[in-house]
Design an enzyme around this catalytic site. Structure first.
Site, mmCIF file in Angstrom:
data_model
loop_
_atom_site.group_PDB
_atom_site.id
_atom_site.type_symbol
_atom_site.label_atom_id
_atom_site.label_comp_id
_atom_site.label_asym_id
_atom_site.label_seq_id
_atom_site.Cartn_x
_atom_site.Cartn_y
_atom_site.Cartn_z
ATOM 1 N N GLU A 151 0.815 -1.218 0.000
ATOM 2 C CA GLU A 151 0.000 0.000 0.000
ATOM 3 C C GLU A 151 0.853 1.275 0.000
ATOM 4 O OE1 GLU A 151 -4.098 -1.561 2.169
ATOM 5 O OE2 GLU A 151 -2.617 -0.488 3.366
ATOM 6 N N GLU A 310 -6.767 -7.778 -0.701
ATOM 7 C CA GLU A 310 -7.223 -7.700 0.688
ATOM 8 C C GLU A 310 -8.677 -7.262 0.744
ATOM 9 O OE1 GLU A 310 -4.995 -5.279 3.389
ATOM 10 O OE2 GLU A 310 -3.044 -5.895 2.590
ATOM 11 N N GLU A 358 -4.146 -3.249 14.807
ATOM 12 C CA GLU A 358 -5.056 -4.107 14.034
ATOM 13 C C GLU A 358 -5.522 -5.333 14.821
ATOM 14 O OE1 GLU A 358 -3.894 -2.998 9.457
ATOM 15 O OE2 GLU A 358 -2.650 -4.493 10.452
ATOM 16 N N LYS A 359 -5.428 -5.255 16.128
ATOM 17 C CA LYS A 359 -5.834 -6.414 16.916
ATOM 18 C C LYS A 359 -7.340 -6.640 16.910
ATOM 19 C CE LYS A 359 -5.691 -3.937 21.410
ATOM 20 N NZ LYS A 359 -5.144 -2.648 20.903
#
EC number: 3.2.1.23
Length: 680
Positions: A151, A310, A358-359
């Site tokens: 990205e 993604e 990002e958990k």
């Protein structure tokens, strides 16, 4: 499309980060991947710190174990280069690698997108790591693609970038006199005497914050956007070359992000073996906007299938409201991607991480650690379906007779314009017209100004503010030969450097459109003028061009203010074709009707007629090859919808295996999809 003799079906899988977990969990992951019919994993996206713990030390031991494990378990690999975030030691020892922000502040180590694209340190070590990876794993026959960095984005205003900008400008313009001309530097006494006088345009120089980033010199800021996009592209290309040196037969990509303004993806796509991108709609993103993003990605390679690299299987953690995807929506959005050209369905992430930002981003395997979750069951169901049908659709393409022109330079330049209205929004204008095609079930390609126009009966170029050199001649030839062209207000104003084309708006488009725009009235937010089209009154918003006919015919006229009675919609017969002009922005009902009328005039049919009132929730798309045609009917509504199939031959739903005759009625349940196959 990942072109490889190792790929026999639509690939299914996604980002896997086993290095974040104890090794005793890895085998359990393999078991669950088999349950979900997952056949590909993206590895090594953010491992630079692990792979190069010191400047002269490389350690591939853990990655070797991971690669052997996935190969043993029959998984294909999309192999990443790990260069999206540099290691901490590198920032400490070589601070030139750190970016400088728009406000002039030098960053410290942290986050990602944190490497200066013109840093000699970054360029040296990123390429070296990519080469070591390619050389080490070149004999792994399960690597089906390379994934460079991750990205790409952001920008930098450091000293290295400023120096590189001067070099870029020297190569582009040759002399300081030409640079002064294209930037109009006689304004405000800004004449430059040497390329060393050039500084990066940020808050320390020409740019400032008001309601958004504004600039005193649009030409400077426009060129810096081009330069920054080229700088990151150069980094990508250097890694690309060393990967190809060691593995020439494996295709290379990097994951794009749809309508992402900072990078000119049309230019980037020339150097990508296939296009891949990450789709993260918000809970309230219109499904038509998601479809438009897919069309853009498909159009980057002239209609070739792309890879959905993604998406989230459930919830995205970084949005303002982390709303769950409702039951069936993940599957439906996956089929939407396939319907518009995806030859992979891949997720971020495979196992949910336990720490950092990002958990709480959804994963195939949740924090619960087992398969007894709603998300896993939906992932497994889709995986089973793709195992069944994925070989049939692989490689098929979309055929469209309508196109929308999208251009990054136009996006940048119109956004920087000092007037006439801050409500001018290039992407929004593109969407206004795209949605009209979408809701009429008419296939449309999104193309660039360099693409061939001859395959299309209708070419629409909303807000063509910058008419690039030669594009007006291409449009004239296209329309003279029988094509139909549609453009809008604020078009044809400037040339490639954002210098106004004198002689009257819309500049070089004046003859083909048969109009002269004398002035434009900016309409304040919440206000509107109006016009009548086919006995319906529609709003005229944002900008109202006050134009005169020079051969064109008025299709509608303004109803209010001192310019009541002046044309607002026009058509001009030019050679064998026609050119249309919409002098204002209106509402979705108008665009839907107007585009339908023009498509009927130009002989572009709808794929399937849908009942009034449900069109926004019903999506129709088509892919085909030499032997078969696949019609996708997606129902984004919560309720079931009954449709009549206006087809010319029997078709079979490849998911349910039900057969339908022409004229038959079909019921599509809410949040469901039907894929009808017709053998040619």
């Amino acid at each position: 499309m990942i072109e490889s003799n190792k790929v026999k079906k639509i690939l299914y899988g996604g980002d896997y980060n086993p290095e974040q977990w104890p090794e005793d969990i890895w085998e359990e992951d393999m078991r669950m991947f088999r349950l979900a019919n997952i056949d590909v994993v993206t590895l090594n996206v953010f491992n630079w710190a692990m792979l190069q713990p010191q400047e002269d030390v490389y350690d591939f031991s853990k990655l070797d174990k991971i690669m052997d494990m996935v190969r043993t378990n029959g998984l294909k690999v999309c192999m990443a280069t790990s260069t999206a975030a540099h290691p901490a030691w590198m920032a400490r020892k070589y601070p030139d690698i750190l970016r400088t922000e728009h406000n002039g502040i030098r960053r410290k180590f942290g986050s990602r997108h944190n490497s200066c694209p013109n840093s000699p340190t970054y360029r040296k070590y990123s390429v070296l790591l990519a080469e070591k990876l390619a050389d080490r794993y070149k004999d792994y026959d399960n690597i089906v693609a390379w994934h460079v960095s991750n990205e790409y984005g952001g920008e930098c205003y450091c000293g290295n970038c400023e120096k590189a900008f001067r070099t870029w400008l020297t190569e582009k313009y040759g002399t300081i006199e030409e640079l002064n001309r294209v930037w109009n530097m006689s304004f405000w006494g800004h004449t430059l005497y040497d390329f060393e006088d050039v500084v990066a345009p940020n808050m320390q120089s020409e740019e400032f914050l008001w309601d958004t980033v504004r600039t005193n010199f649009q030409g400077i800021s426009l060129d810096y956007r081009r330069f920054m996009s080229d700088s990151m592209l150069s980094c990508y290309r250097m890694e690309y070359e060393v990967l190809k040196k060691h593995m020439p037969d494996v295709q290379v990509t990097t994951n794009l992000m749809g309508f992402y303004k900072p990078l000119d993806y049309q230019k980037w796509a020339r150097y990508m073996d296939f296009v891949s991108w990450d789709n993260y709609p918000s809970f309230d993103t219109p499904v038509s906007e998601s479809a438009m993003n897919h069309e853009l990605m498909r159009g980057l390679k002239q209609g070739k299938p792309f890879a959905l690299m993604e998406q989230t299987p459930g919830v995205s953690n970084w949005q303002s409201f982390c709303t769950l995807k409702r039951p069936g929506v993940m599957r439906l959005l996956s089929y939407q991607a396939i319907a518009h050209g995806a030859d992979t369905v891949m997720f971020f992430q495979m196992r949910r991480s336990i720490g950092a930002c990002e958990k709480y981003h959804s994963a195939v395997i949740d924090h619960a650690g087992h398969e007894n979750t709603r998300v896993f069951r939906e992932v497994a169901k889709l995986g089973k379906e793709l195992s069944k049908i994925g070989s049939q659709i692989l490689g098929t393409r979309t055929s469209a007779k309508a196109a929308i022109v999208m251009d990054w330079d136009n996006w940048w330049a119109s956004g920087y314009s000092a007037g006439p209205s801050r409500l001018i929004d290039y992407k929004k204008e593109i969407f206004c017209y795209y949605r009209a095609f979408y809701e009429n079930n008419i296939p449309v390609d999104i193309i660039s100004v360099t693409d061939d126009l001859s395959p299309y009966r209708l070419v629409t170029a909303p807000l063509l503010y910058m008419c690039k050199e030669g594009f007006d001649e291409k449009l004239c030839a296209y329309v003279k030969d029988g094509g139909s062209f549609l453009t809008t207000y604020f078009s044809g104003y400037v040339e490639d450097h954002d210098l106004v084309i004198t002689g009257g708006y819309p500049g070089k488009l004046r003859d083909i459109l048969g109009i002269w725009v004398e002035e434009s009235d900016a309409i304040p937010e919440g206000k509107h003028n109006s016009f009548l089209y086919k006995d319906e009154t529609y709003p005229a918003e944002v900008l109202c061009d006050l134009l005169h006919l020079e051969g064109a015919e008025a299709l509608s006229r303004y109803q209010e203010d001192f310019y009541a009675g002046m044309p607002v919609l026009t058509v001009n017969r030019y050679g064998k074709g026609r050119s249309y002009y919409a002098a204002t922005r209106s509402n979705p009902d108008f665009y839907r009707t107007f585009i339908k009328d023009i498509c009927e005039e130009t002989g572009i049919p709808s794929l399937l007629e849908t009942p009034e009132g449900i069109a926004p929730g019903i999506e129709i798309s088509r892919r085909e090859n030499e032997t078969a045609e696949f019609l996708f009917i997606l129902n984004h509504n919560d309720e079931a919808v009954d449709l009549t199939l206006t087809l010319n031959a029997p078709s079979t739903d490849i998911l349910s295996e039900s057969t339908y005759l022409p004229g038959a009625s079909i019921t599509v349940p809410g949040k469901d999809v039907v894929v009808l196959k017709r053998v040619k």
